[in-house]
Design a protein around this motif. Structure first.
Motif, PDB file in Angstrom:
ATOM      1  N   SER A  68       0.809  -1.222   0.000  1.00 34.01           N
ATOM      2  CA  SER A  68       0.000   0.000   0.000  1.00 34.01           C
ATOM      3  C   SER A  68       0.849   1.282   0.000  1.00 34.01           C
ATOM      4  O   SER A  68       0.295   2.367  -0.078  1.00 34.01           O
ATOM      5  CB  SER A  68      -0.971   0.000   1.176  1.00 34.01           C
ATOM      6  N   LYS A  72       1.701   1.086  -4.254  1.00 36.15           N
ATOM      7  CA  LYS A  72       0.801   2.176  -4.653  1.00 36.15           C
ATOM      8  C   LYS A  72       1.575   3.255  -5.412  1.00 36.15           C
ATOM      9  O   LYS A  72       1.103   3.758  -6.432  1.00 36.15           O
ATOM     10  CB  LYS A  72       0.164   2.764  -3.379  1.00 36.15           C
ATOM     11  N   GLU A  76       0.832   4.518  -9.198  1.00 37.95           N
ATOM     12  CA  GLU A  76       0.445   5.910  -9.479  1.00 37.95           C
ATOM     13  C   GLU A  76       1.506   6.679 -10.273  1.00 37.95           C
ATOM     14  O   GLU A  76       1.288   7.825 -10.629  1.00 37.95           O
ATOM     15  CB  GLU A  76       0.184   6.646  -8.155  1.00 37.95           C
TER      16      GLU A  76
END
Ligand code: NAP
Length: 242
Positions: A68, A72, A76
Motif C-alpha cells: 500500500s 501504490k 500511481e
C-alpha cells in the motif's frame, strides 16, 4: 525518470547509499519505518544534489504496508521507473541463542528476509517487464561466517545471501543483476554501543568502516562498470574476513 529505491534509506549505510546514487544522477526513493525527522533530513540532502527525493514510510516486513506504499507509488507513477533496488533495511537484536526471546528471532528474520521478498517481488516484476534493473542486497559478515550472539541476524543475512544467488539466476537473462554487499563493522547507530577500541584490533585495517565506504561499492554495482557481475557477495570489512 530513473529512480533508485533504498529501503532503510533514512540513516546509516542507507543514507550514504541515497547520497551516492543521487550523485550518480538517480532520483531517490527513501524508505524508512519510524524516524520521520532523519528521513526528512536525508530527503533534503538528496534534493540539494538536484534530483528528486520521495519518502515512502513503511515497515518492509509487513506485506500489506509494502503493497500500500511502495506498490501504490509504482501504480500511481507509471511514467517513472525503479531501475535500482537496494534492500538495506535491517535491525539487530543480539543475544545468545538459548536466551533469545522468540520475538527477537522473528523480528530480525522478518525485517531482513521477508523485507527482501516483499519489496523485491514488486520491483523486480517491473524490472522483468522493462528488461533492465539492478538489485543490491546489504547483508553482513555475520551472514557469511556466523557471529556468536547473532544466530538470528546471521541466519537472516545468510538467507538473503542464498536468495541473492538464486534470484540472480532467475533474472539474468532479462538483463537484471542481483548482488550483495557484506559489510563488517561500520560506524552507524547500529554499532554505536560496540567498544570500537577493543574490536578494532581484530580488524586488519585496525578501524571500523564508514558508511560511505559501503555506499561506494553499491554505487559500483549499479553503475555501467559492473554489467557482467551478478550473484556475487562483495565484502567491505577492512580485511576481517573473506
Ligand atoms: P541503522 O543506522 O540502524 O539504520 C537502519 C535503517 O533501516 C533506518 O533507516 C531504519 O529506519 C531502517 N529500518 C529498520 N527497520 C525497518 C523496517 N522494518 N522497514 C523499513 N525500514 C527499516 O543501520 P545500518 O548500520 O545503517 O545498517 C543498514 C544495513 O546494513 C542493515 O541491513 C544492517 O544489517 C547492515 N549491516 C550493518 C553493519 C554495521 O556495522 N552498521 C554491518 C553489516 C551489515 P528508521 O530510521 O525509521 O528506524
Amino acid at each position: 525518470m530513473q529512480y533508485a529505491l533504498i529501503t532503510g534509506g533514512s540513516r546509516g549505510i542507507g543514507k550514504a547509499v541515497c547520497l551516492k546514487l543521487a550523485d550518480m544522477g538517480y532520483n531517490i526513493i527513501i524508505n524508512y519505518t519510524s524516524n520521520d525527522e532523519e528521513a526528512k533530513k536525508t530527503a533534503d540532502a538528496v534534493k540539494a544534489k538536484g534530483v528528486d527525493a520521495v519518502l515512502l514510510k513503511c515497515d518492509v516486513s509487513n506485506m500489506e504496508a509494502v503493497d500500500s506504499t511502495i506498490g501504490k507509488w509504482m501504480e500511481e507513477n507509471k511514467d517513472k521507473t525503479i531501475s535500482v533496488l537496494v534492500n538495506n533495511a535491517g535491525i539487530k537484536r543480539d543475544n545468545i541463542m538459548v536466551l533469545m526471546p522468540p520475538e527477537d528471532w522473528h523480528k530480525v528474520m522478518d525485517t531482513a528476509v521477508d523485507g527482501f521478498f516483499f519489496v523485491s517481488r514488486l520491483v523486480v516484476k517491473d524490472m522483468l517487464v522493462k528488461r533492465k534493473g539492478r538489485v543490491v542486497n546489504v547483508v553482513s559478515l555475520s551472514g557469511l561466517k556466523g557471529l556468536p550472539g547473532q544466530t538470528n541476524y546471521s541466519a537472516s543475512k545468510g538467507a538473503v545471501i542464498a536468495a541473492t544467488k538464486a534470484l540472480a539466476q532467475e533474472v539474468g537473462k532479462r538483463g537484471i543483476t542481483v548482488n550483495a554487499v557484506a559489510p563488517g563493522f561500520i560506524k552507524t547507530e547500529m554499532t554505536q554501543d560496540l567498544p570500537e577500541d577493543q574490536i578494532k584490533g581484530m580488524i586488519p585495517m585496525n578501524r571500523f568502516g564508514e558508511a560511505e565506504e559501503v555506499a561506494s561499492v553499491v554505487g559500483f554495482l549499479v553503475s555501467k562498470d559492473s554489467t557482467y557481475i551478478t550473484g556475487q557477495v562483495i565484502s567491505v570489512n577492512g580485511g576481517l574476513y573473506s
